[in-house]
Enzyme design. Structure first.
Site: not given
Ligand code: GLN
Length: 248
Positions: A96, A196
């Site tokens: 990310c 994630h």
């Protein structure tokens, strides 16, 4: 000869969110269960390029815009060293906010630009606070048809240039930008992803793939990892897929 891996963990305090540190624990345990020594090198603000160059594998997690601002200046000082390692094929996983840093820039929701390392041919833009964040459980088909599951939460939308390939195709969720079905990016042995969760505990095959290529790079010879008893990991993986009505 006992094999070992030095895992470099970039900005563990600032760039780690939604369980990202679980990726470090997963890599460490999956090495140790195979009697491969795994040493974690925490690379906090101010680390040197020499510290970085000692590493056989690099990991950096995600973060909110605020933390990315704090990290940006320090990271830019390591640009040459990191670029050389990535160009040399030192494996790494960038999640990310870290993935966004590998590109040219990240435009925040308030329009402010955070310069990227410009190592990967991509850029990221947050269209603004009036646009919803890309949040939720997600599934993608990656590498040789492997299915990975995870969780995403990002305001930034990433667009790939011609020099990088996507890590995979989104089956469920948003991925890079919620439009082009691409998820993440691959450049040599560097993997960027929006997943994630953390991503590795629920995707043991991907974790092992990263360990295998890191050992092969370090020892310059083919590596066959002994299988592990992954019933729990596979149960967790399948549970997310089931929750999203994905037939595996
Ligand atoms: N702050 C970045 C964004 O919102 C990255 C978020 C993250 O790492 N989870 O897109």
């Amino acid at each position: 000869m006992k094999q070992s891996l030095i895992i470099g963990w970039l900005y563990p305090e600032l760039m780690s969110t939604y369980g990202d540190r679980g990726n470090i624990i997963t890599l460490q345990k999956r090495c140790e269960w195979r009697r491969i020594e795994a040493k974690i090198n925490r690379l906090d603000l101010g680390f040197t390029i020499n510290d970085l160059k000692k590493c056989d594998f690099l990991f950096m997690g995600g973060a909110q815009d605020r933390q990315q601002q704090i990290v940006a200046d320090d990271l830019m000082k390591k640009r040459e060293g990191l670029m050389q390692m990535i160009e040399d094929g030192i494996p790494g996983l960038y999640v990310c906010g870290a993935y966004q840093f590998l590109g040219k820039y990240y435009k925040e929701a308030n329009g402010k630009i955070i310069n990227g390392l410009g190592i990967l041919d991509l850029y990221t833009e947050n269209p603004g606070i009036s646009f919803s964040r890309l949040i939720g459980n997600c599934v993608a088909r990656v590498l040789n048809d492997k299915i990975i599951v995870g969780f995403e939460n990002h305001g930034g939308r990433t667009y790939l240039g011609k020099q990088v390939k996507p890590l995979g195709r989104v089956i469920k969720g948003y991925g890079n930008n919620g439009k082009d079905q691409n998820e993440g990016a691959i450049y040599k042995n560097s993997f960027g992803t929006y997943f994630h969760g953390p991503i590795l505990p629920k995707n043991p095959e991907f974790a092992d793939y990263l360990i295998k290529i890191s050992l092969e790079k370090k020892y310059d010879s083919p590596v066959n990892l002994s299988p592990l008893e992954d019933s729990l990991e596979i149960k967790a993986h399948n549970a997310i897929a089931k929750r999203l009505n994905i037939k595996l």
